[in-house]
Design a protein around this motif. Structure first.
Motif, PDB file in Angstrom:
ATOM      1  N   UNK A   2       0.847  -1.184   0.000  1.00 30.41           N
ATOM      2  CA  UNK A   2       0.000   0.000   0.000  1.00 30.41           C
ATOM      3  C   UNK A   2       0.887   1.240   0.000  1.00 30.41           C
ATOM      4  N   UNK A   3       0.738   2.058  -1.021  1.00 29.47           N
ATOM      5  CA  UNK A   3       1.562   3.265  -1.103  1.00 29.47           C
ATOM      6  C   UNK A   3       0.986   4.350  -0.201  1.00 29.47           C
ATOM      7  N   UNK A   4       1.812   4.878   0.679  1.00 31.61           N
ATOM      8  CA  UNK A   4       1.424   6.008   1.522  1.00 31.61           C
ATOM      9  C   UNK A   4       2.034   7.252   0.893  1.00 31.61           C
ATOM     10  N   UNK A   5       1.337   7.767  -0.094  1.00 29.72           N
ATOM     11  CA  UNK A   5       1.885   8.804  -0.967  1.00 29.72           C
ATOM     12  C   UNK A   5       2.351  10.039  -0.202  1.00 29.72           C
ATOM     13  N   UNK A   6       1.552  10.460   0.766  1.00 31.03           N
ATOM     14  CA  UNK A   6       1.887  11.673   1.519  1.00 31.03           C
ATOM     15  C   UNK A   6       3.226  11.527   2.238  1.00 31.03           C
ATOM     16  N   UNK A   8       5.615   9.287   1.562  1.00 26.26           N
ATOM     17  CA  UNK A   8       6.666   9.093   0.558  1.00 26.26           C
ATOM     18  C   UNK A   8       7.130  10.444   0.017  1.00 26.26           C
ATOM     19  N   UNK A   9       6.199  11.328  -0.249  1.00 23.85           N
ATOM     20  CA  UNK A   9       6.567  12.656  -0.759  1.00 23.85           C
ATOM     21  C   UNK A   9       7.380  13.442   0.257  1.00 23.85           C
ATOM     22  N   UNK A  10       7.098  13.236   1.533  1.00 23.96           N
ATOM     23  CA  UNK A  10       7.865  13.943   2.560  1.00 23.96           C
ATOM     24  C   UNK A  10       9.304  13.429   2.622  1.00 23.96           C
ATOM     25  N   UNK A  11       9.493  12.118   2.465  1.00 20.47           N
ATOM     26  CA  UNK A  11      10.855  11.592   2.410  1.00 20.47           C
ATOM     27  C   UNK A  11      11.595  12.131   1.184  1.00 20.47           C
ATOM     28  N   UNK A  12      10.912  12.152   0.051  1.00 16.56           N
ATOM     29  CA  UNK A  12      11.527  12.672  -1.176  1.00 16.56           C
ATOM     30  C   UNK A  12      11.913  14.140  -0.989  1.00 16.56           C
ATOM     31  N   UNK A  13      11.071  14.879  -0.314  1.00 12.86           N
ATOM     32  CA  UNK A  13      11.339  16.295  -0.061  1.00 12.86           C
ATOM     33  C   UNK A  13      12.620  16.492   0.750  1.00 12.86           C
ATOM     34  N   UNK A  14      12.894  15.553   1.663  1.00 16.47           N
ATOM     35  CA  UNK A  14      14.061  15.690   2.538  1.00 16.47           C
ATOM     36  C   UNK A  14      15.302  14.952   2.005  1.00 16.47           C
ATOM     37  N   UNK A  15      15.194  14.350   0.830  1.00 18.23           N
ATOM     38  CA  UNK A  15      16.324  13.614   0.251  1.00 18.23           C
ATOM     39  C   UNK A  15      17.572  14.499   0.181  1.00 18.23           C
ATOM     40  N   UNK A  16      18.695  13.945   0.635  1.00 18.24           N
ATOM     41  CA  UNK A  16      20.023  14.568   0.574  1.00 18.24           C
ATOM     42  C   UNK A  16      20.178  15.798   1.460  1.00 18.24           C
ATOM     43  N   UNK A  17      19.147  16.162   2.217  1.00 22.36           N
ATOM     44  CA  UNK A  17      19.310  17.255   3.168  1.00 22.36           C
ATOM     45  C   UNK A  17      20.154  16.760   4.347  1.00 22.36           C
ATOM     46  N   UNK A  18      20.932  17.659   4.924  1.00 25.29           N
ATOM     47  CA  UNK A  18      21.875  17.280   5.979  1.00 25.29           C
ATOM     48  C   UNK A  18      21.164  17.178   7.331  1.00 25.29           C
TER      49      UNK A  18
END
Length: 406
Positions: A2-6, A8-18
C-alpha cells in the motif's frame, strides 16, 4: 504494498538534506513498507542498489548487529565512498546505544540516514541531546479515512462505518475483513506492542536510569483498557490511580504515571493538552488521551456500544494531526471546545457531534464557539447533512465530507 503517498513525498522532499530522517509510529502502521517504497523510488531515479544499505532489526539475520559497535563497523564498511550512501535502519530502538552509531554516521561525508522506531523513547535522552537541530521527525499514523476508501473502493457511508469498527491499520484495509479475522489480527498487534514495548523500554532502562521499569503486563493492559473507555474525557494520573484503587488494585501514582508514559511512548495513546482560549496559554490539569486506532479500541473494550460522539472526536483528532496541526482541547469561560488546532500561530476551533438536528444539541454545540471573541475560524463537524450551513460566522460541515477534504 500500500503506497502512503503523503509520507513518501515527505521523504523525497528531505532527500540529501543534511538532517537525519526519523520515521515514528505504532507498529504495523507502514513504516517498513514506506522505507521499501522510498528505496524503490531512489533506484528508479538514478541511485544504484549498491548505494543503498538497509537493515531491519526485526529480522533475525540482523540480530548480531544489535551490538552498536558491530553495527557501526558494518555500516562503515558499506559506505560507498565518493557517491552518496543511503542508510536505512528500521526499528533501531532495539539497538542499545544506537545514537552513537547515528551520530558518528551523521558527520561522515556522503551519508544520508533514515531511521524508524515504534517507540517515542527513540527521540528522548541521548539521541535528542546529540542530534538537537539535526533531525526531522516524520510522524506516521494508520490510514486516513480518505486512504481507506481509496484502498477498499467503498462508498463513504459504508466505508466510514467499517473504518470506525475495524480501524485503519494498513493490512486491515486489504484483508478479508471477517470479525474473527480482524479481531485476531488486532489482538496480535496489540500484544506485540505491549510486550515489545516492555522489551525495548527495559533495554533502554539500562542506559537511562531515570526511566522506571515496567514489570506488570496485566497492570499495563488494565490501564490501557481504562484509557480506551474514557477516550475524549479529561483524565489525570490521580483519576486513573483512584479508579485502580477503587477496583482493589494497590498502586502508586508514580507507577501509574510510568505506565501511562509507556502507552504514549509506544504510540497507542496520544495526549491533547488543555488550552485557555482567552489567555492563549496551556493549562496543567486534565489532558485528554486519544487512541491511535478505533479498531484497537474496539478490540480492547468489551463488545458493547460506546458513545458515538467520542469515537467521531477521536477520528477528528488524528485527522488534524495528519494535516499538520498541533491539537489541544479548549476552555473558554465555563465551556469546553473539543479542539483548538494551531498551525503557524493561527488557530481553528472545532466542535464534533454525531447529529445536530435536535435543537438542544444544536444550541449546545454552537454555544462554546459563540463565546470565543477572536476572529479565527470556527467549525462544527456533524454526522448529519440537514444542519450544514453558516451560523453567524460558525461553519457547520458534514464530518465525512471534511475527512475527505471536501
Amino acid at each position: 504494498m500500500i503506497e502512503r503517498k503523503e509520507y513518501l513525498e515527505r521523504l523525497i522532499q528531505w532527500k540529501d538534506e543534511q538532517v537525519i530522517k526519523v520515521v515514528t509510529g505504532i507498529r504495523r502502521c507502514g513504516k517498513s513498507t514506506l522505507l521499501l517504497q522510498y528505496q524503490a523510488w531512489l533506484m528508479a531515479n538514478g541511485i544504484s542498489k549498491e548505494q543503498i544499505v538497509s537493515v531491519n532489526f526485526e529480522e533475525l539475520e540482523y540480530e548480531e548487529l544489535q551490538d552498536y559497535r558491530k553495527l557501526y563497523a558494518f555500516l562503515k564498511e558499506h559506505l560507498h565512498g565518493e557517491k552518496k550512501t543511503y542508510i536505512f535502519l528500521d526499528e533501531i530502538q532495539k539497538v542499545p546505544s544506537f545514537e552513537k552509531v547515528v551520530d558518528s554516521l551523521y558527520v561522515k561525508p556522503n551519508a544520508d540516514i533514515y531511521i524508524t522506531g515504534s517507540n517515542a523513547c527513540l527521540l528522548s535522552g541521548d539521541l535528542a541531546t546529540l542530534l538537537t537541530g539535526r533531525y526531522v521527525e516524520i510522524k506516521m499514523l494508520p490510514l486516513s479515512f480518505k486512504e481507506y476508501l481509496k484502498i477498499t473502493g467503498m462508498n463513504p457511508d459504508r466505508g466510514l462505518s467499517e473504518y470506525m469498527r475495524d480501524g485503519g491499520l494498513p493490512y486491515i484495509a486489504v484483508m478479508d475483513r471477517t470479525p474473527e479475522k480482524v479481531d485476531t489480527y488486532l489482538e496480535g498487534i496489540y500484544n506485540t506492542v505491549i510486550i515489545k514495548d516492555i522489551e525495548d523500554r527495559q533495554a533502554r532502562k539500562e542506559t537511562d536510569p531515570d526511566k522506571r521499569k515496567i514489570t506488570d503486563v496485566l497492570l499495563l493492559k488494565t490501564i490501557a483498557k481504562y484509557l480506551a473507555s474514557v477516550t475524549g474525557n479529561p483524565v489525570s494520573i490521580r483519576s486513573i490511580t483512584n479508579y485502580l484503587i477503587s477496583n482493589g488494585r494497590k498502586v502508586s501514582a508514580n507507577t501509574v504515571s510510568n505506565y501511562v508514559e509507556a502507552l504514549t511512548e509506544s504510540f497507542i495513546f496520544y495526549p491533547a493538552e488543555r488550552f485557555d482560549i482567552v489567555g492563549k496559554q496551556l493549562l496543567k490539569a486534565n489532558q485528554k488521551l486519544y487512541i491511535v486506532d478505533l479498531g484497537l479500541r474496539n478490540h480492547i473494550l468489551p463488545r458493547i456500544q460506546y458513545d458515538l460522539g467520542f469515537s467521531l472526536e477521536n477520528l477528528v483528532y488524528f485527522e488534524l494531526l495528519r494535516r499538520g496541526f498541533r491539537v489541544m482541547t479548549g476552555k473558554v469561560g465555563n465551556t469546553e471546545v473539543d479542539f483548538v488546532a494551531e498551525k503557524q500561530s493561527t488557530y481553528t476551533y472545532f466542535q464534533v457531534t454525531a447529529d445536530m438536528t435536535a435543537k438542544d444539541t444544536f444550541d449546545r454545540e454552537l454555544k462554546p464557539l459563540s463565546n470565543i471573541r477572536d476572529n479565527y475560524e470556527k467549525i462544527v463537524l456533524t454526522g448529519d447533512r440537514l444542519t450544514i450551513g453558516n451560523y453567524n460566522g460558525i461553519q457547520v460541515r458534514n464530518l465525512s465530507d471534511w475527512l475527505l477534504g471536501k
